[in-house]
Design a protein around this motif. Sequence first.
Motif, PDB file in Angstrom:
ATOM      1  N   ALA A   5      10.433  56.804  51.086  1.00 34.29           N
ATOM      2  CA  ALA A   5       9.280  56.156  51.705  1.00 34.29           C
ATOM      3  C   ALA A   5       9.774  55.165  52.747  1.00 34.29           C
ATOM      4  O   ALA A   5      10.801  54.527  52.586  1.00 34.29           O
ATOM      5  N   SER A   6       9.032  55.045  53.826  1.00 34.38           N
ATOM      6  CA  SER A   6       9.399  54.124  54.877  1.00 34.38           C
ATOM      7  C   SER A   6       9.174  52.691  54.420  1.00 34.38           C
ATOM      8  O   SER A   6       8.220  52.395  53.706  1.00 34.38           O
ATOM      9  N   ARG A   7      10.022  51.787  54.880  1.00 34.21           N
ATOM     10  CA  ARG A   7       9.816  50.362  54.609  1.00 34.21           C
ATOM     11  C   ARG A   7       8.554  49.853  55.301  1.00 34.21           C
ATOM     12  O   ARG A   7       8.047  48.789  54.970  1.00 34.21           O
ATOM     13  N   LEU A 463       5.896  53.124  66.001  1.00 27.07           N
ATOM     14  CA  LEU A 463       7.234  53.573  65.631  1.00 27.07           C
ATOM     15  C   LEU A 463       7.854  52.605  64.623  1.00 27.07           C
ATOM     16  O   LEU A 463       7.703  51.385  64.751  1.00 27.07           O
ATOM     17  N   PRO A 464       8.580  53.106  63.632  1.00 26.70           N
ATOM     18  CA  PRO A 464       9.251  52.218  62.676  1.00 26.70           C
ATOM     19  C   PRO A 464      10.582  51.711  63.220  1.00 26.70           C
ATOM     20  O   PRO A 464      11.660  52.057  62.752  1.00 26.70           O
ATOM     21  N   VAL A 465      10.492  50.882  64.260  1.00 28.40           N
ATOM     22  CA  VAL A 465      11.683  50.284  64.871  1.00 28.40           C
ATOM     23  C   VAL A 465      11.593  48.770  64.723  1.00 28.40           C
ATOM     24  O   VAL A 465      10.508  48.203  64.625  1.00 28.40           O
ATOM     25  N   ALA A 503      16.274  56.315  67.471  1.00 22.11           N
ATOM     26  CA  ALA A 503      16.955  55.722  66.321  1.00 22.11           C
ATOM     27  C   ALA A 503      16.000  54.708  65.701  1.00 22.11           C
ATOM     28  O   ALA A 503      15.868  53.586  66.189  1.00 22.11           O
ATOM     29  N   ALA A 504      15.304  55.132  64.646  1.00 26.52           N
ATOM     30  CA  ALA A 504      14.285  54.288  64.009  1.00 26.52           C
ATOM     31  C   ALA A 504      14.970  53.340  63.039  1.00 26.52           C
ATOM     32  O   ALA A 504      14.975  53.538  61.822  1.00 26.52           O
ATOM     33  N   ASP A 505      15.562  52.281  63.601  1.00 26.79           N
ATOM     34  CA  ASP A 505      16.371  51.368  62.798  1.00 26.79           C
ATOM     35  C   ASP A 505      15.551  50.585  61.799  1.00 26.79           C
ATOM     36  O   ASP A 505      16.090  49.998  60.859  1.00 26.79           O
TER      37      ASP A 505
END
Length: 515
Positions: A5-7, A463-465, A503-505
């Motif tokens: 799961a994404s943070r 975006l998850p950045v 790059a989804a850091d």
Amino acid sequence: MTAAASRFGRPVQAGVTRVTPPSRLWGSNGVAFGPDGRLHVAQFLGGRISAVDLASGDVEVVVPVDGPVRAPDDLAFGADGSMYIADLVPGKVWRRTPAGEFSLVSDELIAPNGITCVGDRLFVNEMRPGGRLLELTAAGPALLAEELAWGNAMQLGPDGHLYYPHMMTGQVWRVPVDGGAAELVAEDLPQPVAVRFDRAGTLVVLSSGAAGAVTRIDLDTGGRSTFVTGITGLDNAAFDAGNRMFASSFASGGIAEVRVDGRFQEVVPRGFNGPFGVAVDRGGAVHVADHFSLARLGEEVTRELLVFSRGVATEAELLHVTTGRGEVRSHDPATGTNRVRATDLREPTGIAVAPDGALVVAETGAGRVLRIDSADAVSVLAEGLGGPVDVALDADGRCYAADEATGAVLRLDAEPVVVADGLDAPHGLVVRGGELVVVETGRRRLRAIPLDGGPARTVVEDLPVGPPPGTSPPEPDPSSGVTMQPRAFAGLALDPSGDLLVAADGEGSVLRVPR
């Protein structure tokens, strides 16, 4: 097992796909079983500690980011169930009670790392040249051993001695827990990073190299055997009541059950520490700079250790890499060799290859963009910038830079020309056709900027950045001289089809945004 799961707690925008899943552990370092039977995992790069249910693979954050602990590298549990944490970069040791209350045990160490409890007693060593092994008492630190060549994970042996590695000299030493002379136990070990004992009393030494070697030593006979796991960057291990070994990796995170023949089964899948720089070679393979390693994406992710890697660009068979050590390197994956192109730079980040083969580098910390020619001569293309993070070149060889500090994208003519401004922390930058595309990390979106001066447009949002909402990871601190947590960098690349790779850091994945 629970899916990754994404943070960020939400899916990516429709049409955007994940090339790799989000990371579930932000790196994995020290591990120890807690009173609840779960394996607790210190995550130095993530600034947090999680507990893993080994039966289900479920991961729960128990020490979050934005608490007093900033860079947890190892942990141990005391007799009363309290968790003791080695906070590497700040040089502190913390106690967390079973009720979740924190107190500072000591701030008198430099780079504390290996930590272990013996009953009610607490021992810590330092990961530095000339380090110390100390017992932390109510009266202050008491010295047991000194001149450690980088200490790390240690444990009490069945003979009443503390066993610990000298990482830089390939040795294991021991010292009586109640004081006495330290003595050499074993040498000629490949990069020993953790010393552990299984339930039968066998000494087990983990190696931090690319091969993931584990050496077993019989203390009675001195006999040893070594097997290779293939887990790049082993860091630590813990044995459960059934004598099963569960290992962590600083290079790729995750938790794996490792068997004595070298085979392993992932309990928590490995993932990215960043990722940071991303590039696509002429064959379409995706390469990622991931702080401790360079990764190549395919049917499975393969890794080579390259410490503090930041930005990456491809040219023929080579990967050109910037590092957190202030270097620019040209890396040949086929041979594993590196040619150092420049040193002593201040936070070099993004990198690109000019049409003539020269390397163009964003020197973020110095506010400059540099050119490195085929003879490794370094010249300045632009200086006096706020904080250039990435660079890109168009078909005519004109250079562009994304300046995080000023929120602008610049064309680097004789004097820098603002192509776009008002951006919130622009990072990764590429040229696609007649547009510049930039990762605007502050607003978590991709913006396309026409080179002919037309209006900019949003390519994709949400975006998850960057750091997840509600968190503020610490700025990198190189002052310890030992290691550091990297500055955020959300790289961007263009593949042969025209798709964008991000790059989804913020969640530890690589995203594909279709053309």
